[in-house]
Design a protein around this motif. Sequence first.
Motif, PDB file in Angstrom:
ATOM      1  N   TYR A 175       0.835  -1.207   0.000  1.00  0.00           N
ATOM      2  CA  TYR A 175       0.000   0.000   0.000  1.00  0.00           C
ATOM      3  C   TYR A 175       0.871   1.259   0.000  1.00  0.00           C
ATOM      4  CZ  TYR A 175      -3.171   3.617   1.644  1.00  0.00           C
ATOM      5  OH  TYR A 175      -3.881   4.786   1.774  1.00  0.00           O
ATOM      6  N   GLN A 179       1.011   4.198  -2.847  1.00  0.00           N
ATOM      7  CA  GLN A 179       0.729   5.602  -2.572  1.00  0.00           C
ATOM      8  C   GLN A 179       1.829   6.504  -3.119  1.00  0.00           C
ATOM      9  OE1 GLN A 179      -2.242   6.867  -1.261  1.00  0.00           O
ATOM     10  NE2 GLN A 179      -2.670   4.742  -1.811  1.00  0.00           N
ATOM     11  N   VAL A 471     -16.610   6.641  -0.074  1.00  0.00           N
ATOM     12  CA  VAL A 471     -15.200   6.847  -0.415  1.00  0.00           C
ATOM     13  C   VAL A 471     -15.038   7.631  -1.710  1.00  0.00           C
ATOM     14  CG1 VAL A 471     -14.550   4.741   0.786  1.00  0.00           C
ATOM     15  CG2 VAL A 471     -15.021   4.636  -1.660  1.00  0.00           C
ATOM     16  N   SER A 472     -16.145   8.075  -2.298  1.00  0.00           N
ATOM     17  CA  SER A 472     -16.077   8.793  -3.572  1.00  0.00           C
ATOM     18  C   SER A 472     -16.558  10.228  -3.481  1.00  0.00           C
ATOM     19  CB  SER A 472     -16.900   8.045  -4.638  1.00  0.00           C
ATOM     20  OG  SER A 472     -16.470   6.718  -4.775  1.00  0.00           O
ATOM     21  N   VAL A 500     -11.325  -3.197   0.376  1.00  0.00           N
ATOM     22  CA  VAL A 500     -10.786  -1.950  -0.163  1.00  0.00           C
ATOM     23  C   VAL A 500     -11.634  -0.762   0.281  1.00  0.00           C
ATOM     24  CG1 VAL A 500     -10.357  -0.664  -2.297  1.00  0.00           C
ATOM     25  CG2 VAL A 500      -9.691  -3.059  -2.132  1.00  0.00           C
ATOM     26  N   ILE A 501     -12.956  -0.910   0.247  1.00  0.00           N
ATOM     27  CA  ILE A 501     -13.847   0.181   0.649  1.00  0.00           C
ATOM     28  C   ILE A 501     -13.670   0.513   2.124  1.00  0.00           C
ATOM     29  CG2 ILE A 501     -16.278   0.792   0.996  1.00  0.00           C
ATOM     30  CD1 ILE A 501     -16.905  -0.717  -1.579  1.00  0.00           C
ATOM     31  N   TRP A 503     -11.003   0.150   3.909  1.00  0.00           N
ATOM     32  CA  TRP A 503      -9.727   0.854   4.091  1.00  0.00           C
ATOM     33  C   TRP A 503      -9.840   2.300   3.608  1.00  0.00           C
ATOM     34  CZ3 TRP A 503      -5.541   1.194   6.673  1.00  0.00           C
ATOM     35  CH2 TRP A 503      -4.467   1.926   6.197  1.00  0.00           C
ATOM     36  N   LYS A 504     -10.468   2.501   2.447  1.00  0.00           N
ATOM     37  CA  LYS A 504     -10.611   3.859   1.920  1.00  0.00           C
ATOM     38  C   LYS A 504     -11.544   4.696   2.783  1.00  0.00           C
ATOM     39  CE  LYS A 504      -9.461   3.046  -2.927  1.00  0.00           C
ATOM     40  NZ  LYS A 504      -9.870   3.253  -4.337  1.00  0.00           N
ATOM     41  N   THR A 505     -12.505   4.038   3.436  1.00  0.00           N
ATOM     42  CA  THR A 505     -13.402   4.775   4.331  1.00  0.00           C
ATOM     43  C   THR A 505     -12.626   5.395   5.479  1.00  0.00           C
ATOM     44  OG1 THR A 505     -15.284   3.357   3.796  1.00  0.00           O
ATOM     45  CG2 THR A 505     -15.380   4.557   5.879  1.00  0.00           C
ATOM     46  N   ARG A 507      -9.571   6.391   5.482  1.00  0.00           N
ATOM     47  CA  ARG A 507      -8.865   7.573   4.976  1.00  0.00           C
ATOM     48  C   ARG A 507      -9.820   8.739   4.757  1.00  0.00           C
ATOM     49  NH1 ARG A 507      -6.407   5.650  -0.380  1.00  0.00           N
ATOM     50  NH2 ARG A 507      -5.956   7.885  -0.514  1.00  0.00           N
ATOM     51  N   ALA A 508     -11.000   8.472   4.180  1.00  0.00           N
ATOM     52  CA  ALA A 508     -11.954   9.545   3.908  1.00  0.00           C
ATOM     53  C   ALA A 508     -12.468  10.174   5.197  1.00  0.00           C
ATOM     54  CB  ALA A 508     -13.122   9.001   3.080  1.00  0.00           C
TER      55      ALA A 508
END
Length: 516
Positions: A175, A179, A471-472, A500-501, A503-505, A507-508
């Motif tokens: 990851y 990045q 996440v979008s 994946v969602i 993990w991205k959540t 961050r968001a």
Amino acid sequence: MEEPVRPWPADGVSLPRVDLRAVPAPPVDVAAPSPGRAADDRLDPATVCPAEGDPPKTHAAEWEKRYRRTVIAADLVAACAVIALSAFVIDRVAPHDMHAFGTAFAILCALPVSRAWSARVLGEGPEEYRTLGRALITAAVLVAFGGLLFGALEVQPWVFFVVPAVAIVLFPQRYVLRQILHRKRRRGLCLLPVMAAGSAGTVADLIRRTRAEAHVGWRVEAVCTSTGTGEIEGVPVVGRLEELSRHVRRGGYRVVAITADQYWNPERLQRLAWDLEGTSSEMVVAPMLMEVAGPRLNVSGVLGMPLLRVTAPAFTGGRRLVKEVVDRCGAALLLALFSPLLLAIAVAVKAGDRGPVIYRQRRIGKDGEAFTMLKFRTMVVDAHLIRRDLEQANEGAGPLFKMKKDPRVTKVGGLLRRYSLDELPQLFNVVAGRMSLVGPRPPLPEETATYAPAARRRLLVKPGLTGLWQVSGRSDLSWEESIRLDLRYVEDWSLALDLVILWKTLRAVLAGQGAY
């Protein structure tokens, strides 16, 4: 101009690809770089991506090779370090034990065999993590089988602790490397030069998507259309569709993206594939009839014809059972971990205006069944009565009411909304089985009353605490985009996509993106 078709899936979803790299590519004359080619396509192994000012490369760019070598070296060093430490802890000796060597051998065999180091998957969203996970599971099976085969029955710690420990190190490491690569790509570096060929509308849509999602790594540098003149979205049209292979060979493009156009038929696509043999160009053909992607798409040969198989979406079965178990157990674990935080938030909300702590709202769940969703109260008491006076200031999309500076939101509520802490009580809904950790956004009853037949498909699964909409962009999304993302999740769901969602959540939420 015709209405743009949307054949290109979002990040993390792969398109069917035609591999044209089986034959070694001969050198190509690139004295003049292709239009728009960045001055830097090389990868420095110390920084993973290049510094500005280096000359352009064609075919398999130097940065691709160096990035792959960096990933391989990082995987090997991390895996060997974990195995050596484990050997010392488990056997109290230096790593000369056969178990350590056997585990290292199994991992080093499984990674390349499972294509975890393939240039095709590096940086390809969930696919990269899926292949890495498959490789480590294969390694664990090899270690267990080797223990049985050679009578080394004490391999249990290596199977159940050492290999998972390697995974705990490799996944975050991959990851971090990605990045670094993505940051460079957003600066216009480490991008694959793309030749797009199709109708003006579909090519324009592709160009806009590649610019908005620069981390995917594509840059459309030239276009071929039926007219062969002009430019599209600032990208020059260098020729007609029948001249495509000649322009690709001259320009050294790494990807040839075929979008919808009446010109394309099976014979012409096959001839194009033949013409591109012997180059390093990868031909990518968009599914032109429907917007379905991910694990549901498979290419197979039937009666000598290549057919795109679209499997039915999985709403029941083993994978859904796994999701159900993970949802409830995960939510229960999160409630236990966050219990001090939940208590602190409850005290803060109560101390703010002495009103109720929990806000209950009717939402629509799976199969259209209504349920009561729980949230921490972030607005003043009886906020729904004040809404009538604020209708003119509505900034929400579709039937939703949203205001970036809603006067009804309390001071504590504003902080909770920014970091989505007001959503935490929904974990109780997940434990109760009315919601999922990941899924479509839970709609209001008045929303579902306006749904078109296609939009009602989002009710085929449980609503989620988070999802693609989260996440979008969350509240920054248009109504149509929010519905489209929810439908995409319903159609293309997988366990890897859920991870994946999630993990991205995180961050968001930490960045407070699109929350108000």
